[in-house]
Design a protein around this motif. Structure first.
Motif, PDB file in Angstrom:
ATOM      1  N   VAL A 184      53.733  33.297  97.456  1.00  0.00           N
ATOM      2  CA  VAL A 184      52.665  32.293  97.535  1.00  0.00           C
ATOM      3  C   VAL A 184      52.904  31.220  96.478  1.00  0.00           C
ATOM      4  O   VAL A 184      53.527  31.474  95.441  1.00  0.00           O
ATOM      5  CB  VAL A 184      51.251  32.911  97.331  1.00  0.00           C
ATOM      6  N   SER A 185      52.401  30.023  96.768  1.00  0.00           N
ATOM      7  CA  SER A 185      52.406  28.931  95.790  1.00  0.00           C
ATOM      8  C   SER A 185      50.997  28.813  95.233  1.00  0.00           C
ATOM      9  O   SER A 185      50.027  28.788  95.998  1.00  0.00           O
ATOM     10  CB  SER A 185      52.806  27.619  96.466  1.00  0.00           C
ATOM     11  N   ILE A 186      50.895  28.764  93.913  1.00  0.00           N
ATOM     12  CA  ILE A 186      49.590  28.609  93.245  1.00  0.00           C
ATOM     13  C   ILE A 186      49.703  27.442  92.264  1.00  0.00           C
ATOM     14  O   ILE A 186      50.560  27.460  91.374  1.00  0.00           O
ATOM     15  CB  ILE A 186      49.185  29.896  92.494  1.00  0.00           C
ATOM     16  N   THR A 187      48.869  26.416  92.473  1.00  0.00           N
ATOM     17  CA  THR A 187      48.887  25.248  91.583  1.00  0.00           C
ATOM     18  C   THR A 187      47.581  25.199  90.805  1.00  0.00           C
ATOM     19  O   THR A 187      46.501  25.110  91.378  1.00  0.00           O
ATOM     20  CB  THR A 187      49.082  23.949  92.385  1.00  0.00           C
ATOM     21  N   LEU A 188      47.716  25.267  89.474  1.00  0.00           N
ATOM     22  CA  LEU A 188      46.564  25.281  88.561  1.00  0.00           C
ATOM     23  C   LEU A 188      46.624  24.080  87.643  1.00  0.00           C
ATOM     24  O   LEU A 188      47.698  23.532  87.407  1.00  0.00           O
ATOM     25  CB  LEU A 188      46.636  26.504  87.631  1.00  0.00           C
ATOM     26  N   ASN A 189      45.477  23.723  87.067  1.00  0.00           N
ATOM     27  CA  ASN A 189      45.543  22.771  85.947  1.00  0.00           C
ATOM     28  C   ASN A 189      44.858  23.363  84.727  1.00  0.00           C
ATOM     29  O   ASN A 189      44.393  22.662  83.852  1.00  0.00           O
ATOM     30  CB  ASN A 189      44.986  21.391  86.305  1.00  0.00           C
ATOM     31  N   GLU A 190      44.812  24.700  84.699  1.00  0.00           N
ATOM     32  CA  GLU A 190      44.370  25.413  83.498  1.00  0.00           C
ATOM     33  C   GLU A 190      45.416  26.479  83.237  1.00  0.00           C
ATOM     34  O   GLU A 190      46.243  26.748  84.104  1.00  0.00           O
ATOM     35  CB  GLU A 190      42.976  26.023  83.694  1.00  0.00           C
ATOM     36  N   GLY A 191      45.417  27.078  82.089  1.00  0.00           N
ATOM     37  CA  GLY A 191      46.463  28.042  81.799  1.00  0.00           C
ATOM     38  C   GLY A 191      46.010  29.137  80.852  1.00  0.00           C
ATOM     39  O   GLY A 191      46.460  29.205  79.714  1.00  0.00           O
ATOM     40  N   LYS A 192      45.118  29.981  81.325  1.00  0.00           N
ATOM     41  CA  LYS A 192      44.699  31.123  80.503  1.00  0.00           C
ATOM     42  C   LYS A 192      45.846  32.131  80.433  1.00  0.00           C
ATOM     43  O   LYS A 192      46.710  32.163  81.310  1.00  0.00           O
ATOM     44  CB  LYS A 192      43.465  31.803  81.111  1.00  0.00           C
ATOM     45  N   PHE A 193      45.821  32.994  79.432  1.00  0.00           N
ATOM     46  CA  PHE A 193      46.879  33.981  79.231  1.00  0.00           C
ATOM     47  C   PHE A 193      47.033  34.868  80.469  1.00  0.00           C
ATOM     48  O   PHE A 193      46.067  35.477  80.916  1.00  0.00           O
ATOM     49  CB  PHE A 193      46.570  34.814  77.983  1.00  0.00           C
ATOM     50  N   ARG A 194      48.232  34.933  81.018  1.00  0.00           N
ATOM     51  CA  ARG A 194      48.566  35.758  82.194  1.00  0.00           C
ATOM     52  C   ARG A 194      47.634  35.484  83.375  1.00  0.00           C
ATOM     53  O   ARG A 194      47.328  36.366  84.177  1.00  0.00           O
ATOM     54  CB  ARG A 194      48.558  37.256  81.828  1.00  0.00           C
ATOM     55  N   GLN A 195      47.207  34.235  83.507  1.00  0.00           N
ATOM     56  CA  GLN A 195      46.182  33.895  84.500  1.00  0.00           C
ATOM     57  C   GLN A 195      46.600  34.198  85.937  1.00  0.00           C
ATOM     58  O   GLN A 195      45.844  34.801  86.696  1.00  0.00           O
ATOM     59  CB  GLN A 195      45.795  32.411  84.382  1.00  0.00           C
ATOM     60  N   VAL A 196      47.792  33.765  86.345  1.00  0.00           N
ATOM     61  CA  VAL A 196      48.200  33.966  87.742  1.00  0.00           C
ATOM     62  C   VAL A 196      48.275  35.456  88.062  1.00  0.00           C
ATOM     63  O   VAL A 196      47.788  35.908  89.102  1.00  0.00           O
ATOM     64  CB  VAL A 196      49.540  33.254  88.046  1.00  0.00           C
ATOM     65  N   ARG A 197      48.852  36.229  87.156  1.00  0.00           N
ATOM     66  CA  ARG A 197      48.947  37.681  87.389  1.00  0.00           C
ATOM     67  C   ARG A 197      47.552  38.310  87.530  1.00  0.00           C
ATOM     68  O   ARG A 197      47.318  39.155  88.388  1.00  0.00           O
ATOM     69  CB  ARG A 197      49.696  38.358  86.234  1.00  0.00           C
ATOM     70  N   LYS A 198      46.643  37.895  86.658  1.00  0.00           N
ATOM     71  CA  LYS A 198      45.281  38.436  86.717  1.00  0.00           C
ATOM     72  C   LYS A 198      44.581  38.023  88.006  1.00  0.00           C
ATOM     73  O   LYS A 198      43.831  38.802  88.600  1.00  0.00           O
ATOM     74  CB  LYS A 198      44.470  37.962  85.499  1.00  0.00           C
ATOM     75  N   MET A 199      44.830  36.799  88.446  1.00  0.00           N
ATOM     76  CA  MET A 199      44.198  36.303  89.673  1.00  0.00           C
ATOM     77  C   MET A 199      44.670  37.086  90.898  1.00  0.00           C
ATOM     78  O   MET A 199      43.855  37.513  91.720  1.00  0.00           O
ATOM     79  CB  MET A 199      44.502  34.807  89.861  1.00  0.00           C
ATOM     80  N   THR A 200      45.979  37.267  91.049  1.00  0.00           N
ATOM     81  CA  THR A 200      46.472  37.961  92.250  1.00  0.00           C
ATOM     82  C   THR A 200      46.049  39.430  92.234  1.00  0.00           C
ATOM     83  O   THR A 200      45.730  39.996  93.278  1.00  0.00           O
ATOM     84  CB  THR A 200      48.003  37.828  92.426  1.00  0.00           C
ATOM     85  N   SER A 201      45.997  40.030  91.040  1.00  0.00           N
ATOM     86  CA  SER A 201      45.506  41.423  90.943  1.00  0.00           C
ATOM     87  C   SER A 201      44.042  41.510  91.337  1.00  0.00           C
ATOM     88  O   SER A 201      43.622  42.462  91.990  1.00  0.00           O
ATOM     89  CB  SER A 201      45.677  41.960  89.522  1.00  0.00           C
ATOM     90  N   ALA A 202      43.259  40.499  90.945  1.00  0.00           N
ATOM     91  CA  ALA A 202      41.819  40.497  91.236  1.00  0.00           C
ATOM     92  C   ALA A 202      41.529  40.506  92.735  1.00  0.00           C
ATOM     93  O   ALA A 202      40.490  40.986  93.167  1.00  0.00           O
ATOM     94  CB  ALA A 202      41.144  39.289  90.584  1.00  0.00           C
ATOM     95  N   VAL A 203      42.468  39.976  93.547  1.00  0.00           N
ATOM     96  CA  VAL A 203      42.246  39.974  95.005  1.00  0.00           C
ATOM     97  C   VAL A 203      43.068  41.073  95.695  1.00  0.00           C
ATOM     98  O   VAL A 203      43.183  41.108  96.918  1.00  0.00           O
ATOM     99  CB  VAL A 203      42.539  38.588  95.645  1.00  0.00           C
ATOM    100  N   GLY A 204      43.660  41.982  94.895  1.00  0.00           N
ATOM    101  CA  GLY A 204      44.318  43.158  95.461  1.00  0.00           C
ATOM    102  C   GLY A 204      45.794  43.012  95.786  1.00  0.00           C
ATOM    103  O   GLY A 204      46.364  43.855  96.478  1.00  0.00           O
ATOM    104  N   PHE A 205      46.433  41.946  95.267  1.00  0.00           N
ATOM    105  CA  PHE A 205      47.858  41.734  95.535  1.00  0.00           C
ATOM    106  C   PHE A 205      48.589  41.450  94.219  1.00  0.00           C
ATOM    107  O   PHE A 205      48.833  40.290  93.880  1.00  0.00           O
ATOM    108  CB  PHE A 205      48.053  40.578  96.539  1.00  0.00           C
ATOM    109  N   PRO A 206      48.944  42.501  93.474  1.00  0.00           N
ATOM    110  CA  PRO A 206      49.574  42.293  92.162  1.00  0.00           C
ATOM    111  C   PRO A 206      50.874  41.490  92.251  1.00  0.00           C
ATOM    112  O   PRO A 206      51.609  41.585  93.239  1.00  0.00           O
ATOM    113  CB  PRO A 206      49.853  43.718  91.674  1.00  0.00           C
ATOM    114  N   THR A 207      51.135  40.704  91.220  1.00  0.00           N
ATOM    115  CA  THR A 207      52.345  39.884  91.160  1.00  0.00           C
ATOM    116  C   THR A 207      53.538  40.734  90.732  1.00  0.00           C
ATOM    117  O   THR A 207      53.483  41.426  89.719  1.00  0.00           O
ATOM    118  CB  THR A 207      52.138  38.714  90.165  1.00  0.00           C
TER     119      THR A 207
END
Length: 196
Positions: free
Chosen positions: A144-167
């Motif tokens: 998947v492509s994920i485009t953010l304009n914020e950058g919390k620590f390990r944000q993308v990994r935490k986001m995909t885990s939160a919806v049940g699809f770990p990075t």
């Protein structure tokens, strides 16, 4: 004739998997870690603009200009990541990621800002990772492509885990209008300025 000497220096690099986004360590606990200083003889005062954690790879901008670093780290500049996630990601999960999901940050709950997320039709043309990723025998995966304009620590990994699809693999491919393009792992290119 005077030779123009730039005040600041800027670099574009492809940070390898397994490296920390810092240049050296005086901490004895980090003796076995790998650092960006192994890739190039960087000037004094160099800093990474937005870090990539040890297990993430891809586009990392480096500069000696603090104001430039602050601007690129601000929410005015998009950062695009390609994430290989565990499982066949659903449209519902993509919608949730796009709308914003709740993650933990600094011991508190944080809801991510809306962002742009879509499934890639084919695996991106990226260099092979130094450490093998589990293969298809263990079930499907999706890029998947994920485009953010914020950058919390390990944000993308935490986001995909939160919806049940770990990075499983995370590669930053773009910062503003600067793209990874055909850079290879460990490449370092000095540029006159950043056109973000």
């Amino acid at each position: 004739m005077k030779v123009f000497k730039p005040t600041y220096r800027h670099f574009v690099t492809y940070k390898p998997y397994g490296y920390l986004s810092q240049f050296k360590s005086n901490d004895s606990k980090q003796q076995s870690k790998r650092f960006l200083g192994e890739l190039y003889d960087f000037p004094e005062g160099i800093m990474s603009i937005g870090r990539l954690d040890e297990k993430s790879e891809g586009l990392l901008l480096l500069t000696t200009d603090g104001k430039m670093s602050d601007y690129i780290n601000s929410q005015k500049v998009d950062k695009e990541y390609y994430a290989l996630v565990d499982g066949d990601i659903t449209d519902e999960a993509i919608e949730k990621l796009s709308a914003g999901v709740e993650i933990g940050f600094d011991g508190k709950k944080y809801t991510t800002k809306p962002c742009k997320v879509f499934k890639l039709n084919a695996a991106p043309n990226l260099p092979e990772r130094s450490k093998k990723i589990r293969d298809a025998r263990h079930g499907p995966t999706t890029w998947v492509s994920i485009t953010l304009n914020e950058g919390k620590f390990r944000q993308v990994r935490k986001m995909t885990s939160a919806v049940g699809f770990p990075t499983l693999r995370l590669v930053r491919v773009r910062v503003g209008s600067i793209h990874l393009n055909s850079m290879q792992v460990g490449d370092v290119v000095e540029v006159e300025h950043f056109n973000v």
